[in-house]
Design a protein around this motif. Structure first.
Motif, PDB file in Angstrom:
ATOM      1  N   LEU A 420       0.823  -1.205   0.000  1.00 24.25           N
ATOM      2  CA  LEU A 420       0.000   0.000   0.000  1.00 24.25           C
ATOM      3  C   LEU A 420       0.859   1.258   0.000  1.00 24.25           C
ATOM      4  CD1 LEU A 420      -2.797  -1.012   2.540  1.00 24.25           C
ATOM      5  CD2 LEU A 420      -2.952  -0.926   0.051  1.00 24.25           C
ATOM      6  N   VAL A 421       1.864   1.283   0.863  1.00 22.05           N
ATOM      7  CA  VAL A 421       2.701   2.476   0.980  1.00 22.05           C
ATOM      8  C   VAL A 421       3.475   2.720  -0.315  1.00 22.05           C
ATOM      9  CG1 VAL A 421       4.696   3.464   2.167  1.00 22.05           C
ATOM     10  CG2 VAL A 421       2.899   2.340   3.483  1.00 22.05           C
ATOM     11  N   LEU A 422       4.088   1.665  -0.869  1.00 28.67           N
ATOM     12  CA  LEU A 422       4.882   1.824  -2.089  1.00 28.67           C
ATOM     13  C   LEU A 422       4.002   2.165  -3.286  1.00 28.67           C
ATOM     14  CD1 LEU A 422       7.425  -1.114  -1.685  1.00 28.67           C
ATOM     15  CD2 LEU A 422       7.897   1.315  -1.482  1.00 28.67           C
ATOM     16  N   ALA A 423       2.851   1.511  -3.381  1.00 29.48           N
ATOM     17  CA  ALA A 423       1.960   1.772  -4.517  1.00 29.48           C
ATOM     18  C   ALA A 423       1.462   3.201  -4.500  1.00 29.48           C
ATOM     19  CB  ALA A 423       0.786   0.788  -4.496  1.00 29.48           C
ATOM     20  N   GLU A 424       1.042   3.668  -3.351  1.00 29.26           N
ATOM     21  CA  GLU A 424       0.480   5.015  -3.269  1.00 29.26           C
ATOM     22  C   GLU A 424       1.557   6.086  -3.356  1.00 29.26           C
ATOM     23  OE1 GLU A 424      -1.951   4.987   0.204  1.00 29.26           O
ATOM     24  OE2 GLU A 424      -3.382   3.556  -0.655  1.00 29.26           O
ATOM     25  N   ALA A 425       2.829   5.680  -3.138  1.00 29.14           N
ATOM     26  CA  ALA A 425       3.939   6.618  -3.325  1.00 29.14           C
ATOM     27  C   ALA A 425       4.505   6.546  -4.734  1.00 29.14           C
ATOM     28  CB  ALA A 425       5.042   6.330  -2.311  1.00 29.14           C
ATOM     29  N   GLY A 426       3.924   5.668  -5.568  1.00 27.65           N
ATOM     30  CA  GLY A 426       4.409   5.518  -6.938  1.00 27.65           C
ATOM     31  C   GLY A 426       5.718   4.768  -7.036  1.00 27.65           C
ATOM     32  N   CYS A 427       6.014   3.924  -6.053  1.00 23.22           N
ATOM     33  CA  CYS A 427       7.301   3.223  -6.005  1.00 23.22           C
ATOM     34  C   CYS A 427       7.144   1.716  -6.103  1.00 23.22           C
ATOM     35  CB  CYS A 427       8.049   3.555  -4.720  1.00 23.22           C
ATOM     36  SG  CYS A 427       8.446   5.297  -4.527  1.00 23.22           S
ATOM     37  N   LEU A 428       6.003   1.217  -6.568  1.00 20.40           N
ATOM     38  CA  LEU A 428       5.824  -0.226  -6.700  1.00 20.40           C
ATOM     39  C   LEU A 428       6.547  -0.677  -7.963  1.00 20.40           C
ATOM     40  CD1 LEU A 428       4.432  -2.205  -4.869  1.00 20.40           C
ATOM     41  CD2 LEU A 428       2.483  -2.210  -6.386  1.00 20.40           C
ATOM     42  N   ASP A 429       7.862  -0.710  -7.843  1.00 19.50           N
ATOM     43  CA  ASP A 429       8.783  -0.868  -8.954  1.00 19.50           C
ATOM     44  C   ASP A 429       9.627  -2.107  -8.684  1.00 19.50           C
ATOM     45  OD1 ASP A 429      11.560  -0.465 -10.103  1.00 19.50           O
ATOM     46  OD2 ASP A 429      10.574   1.269 -11.012  1.00 19.50           O
ATOM     47  N   PRO A 430       9.938  -2.942  -9.700  1.00 18.04           N
ATOM     48  CA  PRO A 430      10.717  -4.166  -9.451  1.00 18.04           C
ATOM     49  C   PRO A 430      12.085  -3.914  -8.864  1.00 18.04           C
ATOM     50  CG  PRO A 430      10.482  -3.749 -11.812  1.00 18.04           C
ATOM     51  CD  PRO A 430       9.527  -2.845 -11.111  1.00 18.04           C
ATOM     52  N   ARG A 431      12.617  -2.700  -8.992  1.00 19.16           N
ATOM     53  CA  ARG A 431      13.897  -2.397  -8.368  1.00 19.16           C
ATOM     54  C   ARG A 431      13.766  -2.223  -6.867  1.00 19.16           C
ATOM     55  NH1 ARG A 431      15.370   2.828 -11.647  1.00 19.16           N
ATOM     56  NH2 ARG A 431      13.173   3.141 -11.155  1.00 19.16           N
ATOM     57  N   ILE A 432      12.546  -1.927  -6.405  1.00 15.93           N
ATOM     58  CA  ILE A 432      12.304  -1.642  -4.999  1.00 15.93           C
ATOM     59  C   ILE A 432      11.399  -2.685  -4.357  1.00 15.93           C
ATOM     60  CG2 ILE A 432      11.292   0.057  -3.407  1.00 15.93           C
ATOM     61  CD1 ILE A 432      12.099   2.217  -5.356  1.00 15.93           C
ATOM     62  N   PHE A 433      10.487  -3.246  -5.153  1.00 14.83           N
ATOM     63  CA  PHE A 433       9.494  -4.175  -4.619  1.00 14.83           C
ATOM     64  C   PHE A 433       9.584  -5.512  -5.339  1.00 14.83           C
ATOM     65  CE2 PHE A 433       5.197  -6.004  -4.727  1.00 14.83           C
ATOM     66  CZ  PHE A 433       4.969  -6.125  -3.371  1.00 14.83           C
ATOM     67  N   CYS A 434       9.611  -6.598  -4.570  1.00  9.95           N
ATOM     68  CA  CYS A 434       9.657  -7.945  -5.143  1.00  9.95           C
ATOM     69  C   CYS A 434       8.248  -8.521  -5.125  1.00  9.95           C
ATOM     70  CB  CYS A 434      10.609  -8.834  -4.341  1.00  9.95           C
ATOM     71  SG  CYS A 434      10.637 -10.546  -4.916  1.00  9.95           S
ATOM     72  N   THR A 435       7.692  -8.754  -6.290  1.00 10.24           N
ATOM     73  CA  THR A 435       6.326  -9.270  -6.364  1.00 10.24           C
ATOM     74  C   THR A 435       6.267 -10.761  -6.074  1.00 10.24           C
ATOM     75  OG1 THR A 435       6.582  -9.553  -8.747  1.00 10.24           O
ATOM     76  CG2 THR A 435       5.504  -7.546  -7.989  1.00 10.24           C
ATOM     77  N   SER A 436       7.398 -11.425  -6.007  1.00  8.63           N
ATOM     78  CA  SER A 436       7.410 -12.836  -5.627  1.00  8.63           C
ATOM     79  C   SER A 436       7.324 -12.975  -4.111  1.00  8.63           C
ATOM     80  CB  SER A 436       8.675 -13.522  -6.141  1.00  8.63           C
ATOM     81  OG  SER A 436       8.691 -14.879  -5.761  1.00  8.63           O
ATOM     82  N   CYS A 437       8.141 -12.188  -3.396  1.00  8.67           N
ATOM     83  CA  CYS A 437       8.141 -12.240  -1.926  1.00  8.67           C
ATOM     84  C   CYS A 437       7.149 -11.260  -1.321  1.00  8.67           C
ATOM     85  CB  CYS A 437       9.540 -11.931  -1.396  1.00  8.67           C
ATOM     86  SG  CYS A 437      10.809 -13.099  -1.926  1.00  8.67           S
ATOM     87  N   MET A 438       6.621 -10.337  -2.132  1.00  8.97           N
ATOM     88  CA  MET A 438       5.691  -9.308  -1.668  1.00  8.97           C
ATOM     89  C   MET A 438       6.323  -8.455  -0.576  1.00  8.97           C
ATOM     90  SD  MET A 438       2.741  -9.456  -3.320  1.00  8.97           S
ATOM     91  CE  MET A 438       1.401  -8.924  -2.266  1.00  8.97           C
ATOM     92  N   ILE A 439       7.582  -8.061  -0.760  1.00  7.80           N
ATOM     93  CA  ILE A 439       8.271  -7.258   0.235  1.00  7.80           C
ATOM     94  C   ILE A 439       9.006  -6.113  -0.445  1.00  7.80           C
ATOM     95  CG2 ILE A 439       8.632  -9.149   1.868  1.00  7.80           C
ATOM     96  CD1 ILE A 439      11.500  -9.332   0.818  1.00  7.80           C
ATOM     97  N   LYS A 440       9.286  -5.094   0.354  1.00  6.84           N
ATOM     98  CA  LYS A 440      10.139  -3.999  -0.095  1.00  6.84           C
ATOM     99  C   LYS A 440      11.584  -4.463  -0.008  1.00  6.84           C
ATOM    100  CE  LYS A 440      11.263   0.819   1.002  1.00  6.84           C
ATOM    101  NZ  LYS A 440      11.010   1.938   1.953  1.00  6.84           N
ATOM    102  N   LYS A 441      12.295  -4.391  -1.125  1.00  4.70           N
ATOM    103  CA  LYS A 441      13.663  -4.907  -1.163  1.00  4.70           C
ATOM    104  C   LYS A 441      14.643  -3.886  -0.592  1.00  4.70           C
ATOM    105  CE  LYS A 441      14.169  -5.977  -5.499  1.00  4.70           C
ATOM    106  NZ  LYS A 441      14.703  -6.584  -6.730  1.00  4.70           N
ATOM    107  N   PRO A 442      15.503  -4.323   0.330  1.00  3.11           N
ATOM    108  CA  PRO A 442      16.566  -3.427   0.789  1.00  3.11           C
ATOM    109  C   PRO A 442      17.570  -3.161  -0.341  1.00  3.11           C
ATOM    110  CG  PRO A 442      16.259  -5.292   2.288  1.00  3.11           C
ATOM    111  CD  PRO A 442      15.501  -5.596   1.039  1.00  3.11           C
ATOM    112  N   MET A 443      18.399  -2.168  -0.136  1.00  2.59           N
ATOM    113  CA  MET A 443      19.465  -1.903  -1.093  1.00  2.59           C
ATOM    114  C   MET A 443      20.369  -3.127  -1.199  1.00  2.59           C
ATOM    115  SD  MET A 443      20.695   2.041  -0.494  1.00  2.59           S
ATOM    116  CE  MET A 443      21.269   1.731   1.170  1.00  2.59           C
ATOM    117  N   ARG A 444      20.821  -3.397  -2.421  1.00  5.57           N
ATOM    118  CA  ARG A 444      21.760  -4.465  -2.739  1.00  5.57           C
ATOM    119  C   ARG A 444      21.151  -5.858  -2.552  1.00  5.57           C
ATOM    120  NH1 ARG A 444      27.737  -2.967  -0.632  1.00  5.57           N
ATOM    121  NH2 ARG A 444      28.227  -3.980  -2.606  1.00  5.57           N
ATOM    122  N   ALA A 445      19.829  -5.935  -2.388  1.00  5.29           N
ATOM    123  CA  ALA A 445      19.170  -7.235  -2.243  1.00  5.29           C
ATOM    124  C   ALA A 445      18.763  -7.750  -3.606  1.00  5.29           C
ATOM    125  CB  ALA A 445      17.953  -7.123  -1.335  1.00  5.29           C
TER     126      ALA A 445
END
Length: 628
Positions: A420-445
């Protein structure tokens, strides 16, 4: 594309913001029913010049092109925003399909009905936005009260459409907003059934399984399970994922047919073989013996590899001069090992072969040291150094295998909140969000497909440890490689001392082939151990040098280096890999990696990479696109 062509605008921005081509309902009546067609962007007319006069446009055309002032002018002149055009499409539909957020806001303020049905498929504006994958538009419409449970003319609800058109980010958002992953459409089919039946490829099925979709649900018409649907469609990828998730091969539909029966009906030998094999494996797995084997599979695989290497060495080292007898015995050993491997359950055992073979090799090296080299009385210093070496090797190897590499974890509530937070911030992006794990990816992950998890500062998935190498066990892996190289050096030293002492080697008289023949006749076992040590020392030495170069001189992981190199090749750039924010210089890179303090000379920062998130949507350095 029928009537939609007369409304078309520039196709270059069809899948993003800006001017996207509006499509008439006739297009949707075809696109929605097939589910696998795509827009031919090349056939779209070129974008109109900004100099074109829009003052004469009607409100539909102005909406399609996003001309807010012209729309306001016509609405103020008396146009009813609820009034559909001759194709039964409202202005809200045209604004939604073209991602015109300002017009959506304006029309709803003027009384537009957010869930008004229209078009050939009797869809809502939300349906149109979902089909195009316009996540910002989906978010905006749902903020204005759009109901994702409303079905279109084909019976599909919002989540079903997101899955059918493979917009995983939209599907993730809908589920985070409360849509049930197993909610049926008007035909009684769940999203998983539609993914298995209508989409060739693993992504949607795997996505739904990861989000706890039921593999045992049935539709209300034919009582088919998702596995029935996958077999009917010949979808091997989806069938494999469903079987791995535990889908029943014995479930019967309304006609009493199991998925195996359906596979015979559709004449698919591959699916018949796959289903029968899984059925046999499940029958065998119910036995107590196989449950014990699965429980101790690592130890059993280690014993199998140890027995194989020991048998080969013992046969080669036999006193018999008959090489034919040795060849027959070797064939028998290989046949027995192959038979044992075939009766061991599946891929879990196969993935253990490199790791257990490595440990079996180390075991026989140690045995060789104590039985062949130690009786010759090496110095106490040599014995102590060898003991320290083997202890360090085993310790670092076990730590590399058993330590959590840095798996990124989150609860179900945290996952929904992240979406919800990433989508509404316009950041639901594969570089930041993993749709397989459904989590926000840390840097270098990175997402590891073998582990099926996101790993912080992942370097690679190692077959020698049968696991990931990441932020928390990478240094153990490096120390293990160093210990293995030293182990190879000790075996070279021991073999040379033994051959010099016990074998009559006269290179000047015998020549190279004569020396080789002498070594084979003197101690074939030692020659096998020497070759085994040489193999392990070579690969471990090369990997160690590459790893140390990346760590010390680049400050990068293997995954980052590959991603950055690929990115440079794609853009035809030649920038130095050393120019990155993680490169602190050779000394500081090494001190930070190994956490070296050297009596306070260095103060490396201990960073928990599972909690290091990028500060903004555009500040992710390497642009990974590992969404699954």
């Amino acid at each position: 594309m029928g009537r939609g062509r007369r409304h078309s605008v520039g196709g270059a921005a069809a899948f993003g913001g800006g001017a996207a081509p509006p499509f008439a309902p006739a297009f949707y009546s075809q696109f929605g029913k097939s589910g696998d067609q795509t827009m031919d962007i090349s056939q779209q007319p070129k974008k109109r010049s900004h100099m074109d006069d829009s003052s004469s446009w009607d409100i539909v055309k102005a909406t399609q092109f996003g001309i807010l002032e012209r729309c306001k002018e016509l609405v103020e002149a008396g146009h009813d925003v609820r009034q559909p055009d001759k194709e039964n499409v409202t202005l809200l539909h045209w604004a939604a399909i073209n991602n015109r957020s300002e017009l959506i806001k304006y029309f709803i303020a003027k009384g537009a009905i957010v869930d008004q049905l229209g078009g050939d498929l009797n869809s809502t504006p939300l349906h149109w936005a979902i089909r195009q994958g316009h996540l910002p538009m989906v978010i905006q419409l749902m903020r204005y009260g759009a109901d994702p449970s409303v079905a279109d003319g084909e019976g599909y609800r919002a989540l079903h459409l997101a899955i059918l058109f493979q917009h995983m980010a939209v599907a993730a958002y809908l589920m985070a907003k409360g849509q049930e992953v197993d909610g049926p459409d008007c035909n009684g089919q769940t999203p998983l059934m539609l993914a298995a039946q209508k989409i060739i490829g693993p992504e949607p099925t795997n996505f739904l399984i990861k989000n706890n979709a039921s593999v045992s649900g049935v539709d209300k018409v034919n009582r088919n399970t998702p596995l029935h649907c996958a077999v009917l469609a010949g979808n091997v990828d989806a069938a494999g994922i469903l079987l791995k998730a535990g889908a029943s091969v014995d479930a019967e539909n309304v006609n009493g047919h199991t998925p195996i029966d359906v596979a015979h009906q559709v004449n698919s030998p591959l699916l018949v073989h796959m289903l029968n094999q899984v059925k046999q494996e499940r029958i065998r797995s119910n036995s107590r013996c196989l449950r014990i084997i699965n429980r101790y599979r690592v130890f059993l695989q280690f014993l199998l590899c140890t027995a194989f290497l020991g048998s080969v060495g013992a046969i080669v080292d036999m006193n018999s001069e008959s090489w034919l007898l040795k060849a027959i015995l070797l064939c028998c050993v290989i046949g027995l090992i192959h038979l044992a491997s075939r009766n061991l359950p599946g891929p879990a055992f196969q993935s253990l072969v490199p790791a257990t073979a490595l440990m079996a090799s180390v075991f026989w090296m140690v045995v060789t040291w104590f039985l062949w080299f130690l009786p010759d009385g090496p110095s106490a210093t040599v014995q102590v150094l060898f003991t320290l070496n083997i202890t360090a090797l085993l310790y670092n190897y076990l730590r590399a295998c058993r330590t959590d590499p840095g798996f990124v974890k989150a609860t179900e509530e945290e996952k929904k909140m992240n979406v919800l937070v990433l989508a509404e911030a316009g950041c639901l992006d594969p570089r930041i969000f993993c749709t397989s794990c459904m989590i926000k990816k840390p840097m270098r992950a990175n997402h590891c497909f073998s582990c099926d998890a996101c790993v912080a500062k992942q370097d690679h998935h190692s077959m020698w440890t049968n696991g990931c190498i990441g932020a928390r066990n990478h240094h153990y892996f490096i120390l293990f490689l160093f210990s293995l190289v030293l182990m190879g050096a000790w075996m070279f030293y021991g073999c040379l001392v033994y051959w010099t002492t016990h074998c009559a080697l006269r290179y000047q008289d015998q020549g190279l082939w004569g020396v080789m023949a002498t070594l084979v006749s003197c101690s074939p076992w030692l020659l096998c151990i020497f070759l085994l040590a040489f193999y392990h020392a070579c690969w471990s030495g090369l990997v160690l040098l590459l790893q140390l170069y990346q760590i010390a001189f680049l400050g990068l992981t293997s995954a980052e280096r590959m991603s950055l190199t690929h990115h440079q090749r794609k853009l035809r750039q030649t920038a130095s890999l050393r120019q990155n924010p993680y490169n602190l210089g050779v000394v500081r890179n090494l001190a930070s990696f190994f956490h070296l303090r050297c009596c306070g000379l260095f103060k490396p920062a201990v960073i928990d990479w599972t909690q290091q998130f990028p500060p903004g949507r555009d500040q992710h350095m390497f642009g990974h696109t590992d969404m699954v």
